[in-house]
Design an enzyme around this catalytic site. Structure first.
Site, mmCIF file in Angstrom:
data_model
loop_
_atom_site.group_PDB
_atom_site.id
_atom_site.type_symbol
_atom_site.label_atom_id
_atom_site.label_comp_id
_atom_site.label_asym_id
_atom_site.label_seq_id
_atom_site.Cartn_x
_atom_site.Cartn_y
_atom_site.Cartn_z
ATOM 1 N N SER A 162 -1.394 -0.259 5.494
ATOM 2 C CA SER A 162 -1.683 0.427 4.236
ATOM 3 C C SER A 162 -2.172 -0.608 3.222
ATOM 4 O O SER A 162 -2.165 -1.810 3.495
ATOM 5 C CB SER A 162 -0.429 1.118 3.702
ATOM 6 O OG SER A 162 0.471 0.134 3.214
ATOM 7 N N LYS A 163 -2.559 -0.122 2.071
ATOM 8 C CA LYS A 163 -3.084 -0.976 0.998
ATOM 9 C C LYS A 163 -2.132 -2.138 0.675
ATOM 10 O O LYS A 163 -2.562 -3.206 0.240
ATOM 11 C CB LYS A 163 -3.292 -0.147 -0.275
ATOM 12 C CG LYS A 163 -4.596 0.607 -0.274
ATOM 13 C CD LYS A 163 -5.701 -0.228 -0.928
ATOM 14 C CE LYS A 163 -7.055 0.437 -0.802
ATOM 15 N NZ LYS A 163 -8.110 -0.526 -0.473
ATOM 16 N N ARG A 164 -0.849 -1.863 0.883
ATOM 17 C CA ARG A 164 0.175 -2.866 0.621
ATOM 18 C C ARG A 164 -0.103 -4.160 1.408
ATOM 19 O O ARG A 164 0.240 -5.254 0.983
ATOM 20 C CB ARG A 164 1.501 -2.264 1.076
ATOM 21 C CG ARG A 164 2.763 -2.827 0.527
ATOM 22 C CD ARG A 164 3.928 -1.874 0.813
ATOM 23 N NE ARG A 164 3.850 -1.227 2.121
ATOM 24 C CZ ARG A 164 4.192 -1.801 3.273
ATOM 25 N NH1 ARG A 164 4.651 -3.024 3.281
ATOM 26 N NH2 ARG A 164 4.096 -1.141 4.413
#
Ligand code: GLU
Length: 466
Positions: A241-243
């Site tokens: 994910s973007k994380r």
């Protein structure tokens, strides 16, 4: 029937091109291209609220950059709604589907009651076996008359045999009461009409495959080969994910990874061929198969990505590398090269491409080309320009006046000065780097002098000599 392999990539245009999607596209492309097959593109734009033309454009751009060419024109799933309706009608006519007049309230009431009684909440429509003469003049959904007994088996090339009991699946809606086709119907009709023989996609679609097989069977259509590939995870083993940093393919382009390296790395991400890490497109096309795809999620590893990309930059022909660097500059919104810079860069790629993991790395090494006199000397390089070193540079300029500008003569002159001062060549290289590039980390000083030419090199050295 021809036995040509046909694969497809079927993204939903609701955002950017995720690198997981890019890898799915790559696997389909490799599988088809390695077998003389076709690779098709279908834009799954049925969700009118979330689909945007910008997202479609981003997908096309991403595929183009990654070098994944598709056959024919991209297909719009939304545009094919009339055909999807036609198939629903055909299933109705064949008695493989039925008209369901149940309202949302009735379905909800069925579920509430089933829950209260501790029964399965899968909806069982009373209209499944209703006599058509009892049909009201009201809107209806078209539901598949799915088998109630037995099992649906997905013979998956990656996951193995996956069996789902038919009593776990309800009579799925194929056409909603407003006449719009459901996603499940659309995918099957499109894949069938496009002649898709192999469906390679993320394993988040595995359970959909069971339902889709039921539609194939209802139409007496051949079921394609399925291969559901595990998703990509971040370095910590959690779903990407973007994380974790960049997830859009375009971000990787803007970070300066070469497309060839991305192809190689994405291919290795979840697929293996022995211990091979670095390979060319020709090898990937020849080697890629479904058997080499692992069952557990692959983890994104930036170190490996950089390593592979570095090897690709080093292995790329100078003539192919230059346009890639220029495309990178444009993608990263950095200033374009002037004609003179382009020429100099082309002449110096031989000493820049080794050990550059990304294009920004390579351009950092190329700083000496872009720098102009008077050179700004970075702090770290300045340390190499103490008064003694500046004195030695002065002497060097005198020696260099008289050499013909070849590697051998340059080396001989520099070594002569180093010996005269009883210092190793290393001690001379630091000040020379600082003078020629203003940096401490640069290509070899002789490479720089050859690229810059006699006049410019001498002018730069003189500038720092004392
Ligand atoms: N449109 C789906 C997605 O983007 C893919 C469906 C499929 O490959 O069958 O996840």
């Amino acid at each position: 029937m021809s036995d040509q392999i046909v694969t497809r990539f079927a993204p939903s245009p609701t955002g950017y091109l995720h690198i997981g999607g890019a890898r799915t596209a790559l696997f389909n492309w490799l599988y088809a291209r390695g077998r003389g097959g076709k690779f098709l593109l279908r834009i799954e734009d049925t969700d009118r609220e979330r689909s945007t033309p910008e997202a479609t454009a981003a997908i096309l751009k991403g595929l183009d950059w990654l070098g994944l060419d598709y056959d024919g024109e991209p297909l719009s799933q939304f545009a094919r709604a009339p055909r999807h309706r036609e198939v629903a009608e055909a299933m109705l006519a064949a008695g493989r589907a039925y008209k369901c007049f149940a309202t949302q309230d009735e379905i909800q009431a069925f579920r509430d009651e089933a829950r209260a009684d501790g029964r399965s909440t899968l909806y069982q429509s009373p209209w499944r076996d209703a006599d058509p003469s009892t049909h009201p003049d009201a809107p209806y959904a078209v539901r598949l008359k799915a088998p109630r007994d037995g099992e649906t088996v997905i013979r998956d090339e990656v996951q193995g045999e996956v069996t789902i009991r038919n009593d776990q699946l309800d009579d799925m809606v194929c056409l909603r009461s407003d006449g719009t086709p459901t996603y499940m119907l659309a995918v099957v009709v499109d894949d069938h009409d496009m002649g898709v023989t192999h469906v390679i996609r993320g394993d988040d679609h595995l359970t959909n495959a069971a339902r889709q097989i039921q539609i194939y069977n209802a139409m007496d259509w051949a079921v394609p080969v399925f291969a559901h590939i595990p998703l990509i995870h971040g370095p910590d083993g959690k779903k990407l994910s973007k994380r974790h940093g960049a997830v859009g393919l375009e971000e990787y382009q803007a970070m300066g990874y070469p497309a060839s390296g991305m192809r190689n790395y994405l291919c290795r991400l979840g697929w293996s061929h022995g211990d091979d890490e670095f390979f060319t497109d020709a090898q990937a096309t020849e080697w890629f198969d479904l058997k080499g795809i692992g069952r557990s999620p692959a983890r994104l590893d930036f170190k490996k990505l950089e390593n592979i990309c570095g090897q690709h930059i080093a292995a790329t022909d100078d003539s192919a590398l230059l346009p890639e660097i220029e495309a990178f500059l444009a993608a990263a919104a950095r200033p374009a090269l002037t004609e003179a810079q382009r020429r100099m860069l082309a002449d110096s790629l031989f000493c820049l491409k080794d050990r550059a993991k990304t294009f920004p790395d390579l351009l950092e090494k190329a700083h000496f080309i872009f720098a102009e006199r008077p050179l700004e000397i970075e702090e770290k390089a300045l340390k190499n320009l103490d008064p003694v070193s500046r004195g030695i540079l002065k002497e060097l300029t005198v020696q260099l006046q008289n050499v013909s500008w070849t590697r051998d003569e340059l080396e001989a002159a520099a070594n002569g000065v180093a010996e005269a001062h009883e210092i190793g060549f290393g001690k001379l290289a630091g000040p020379l780097r600082a003078a020629l590039a203003g940096r401490a980390a640069t290509p070899s000083v002789f490479d720089m002098m050859l690229v810059l030419g006699k006049e410019e090199s001498l002018a730069r050295i003189q500038e720092q000599a004392a």
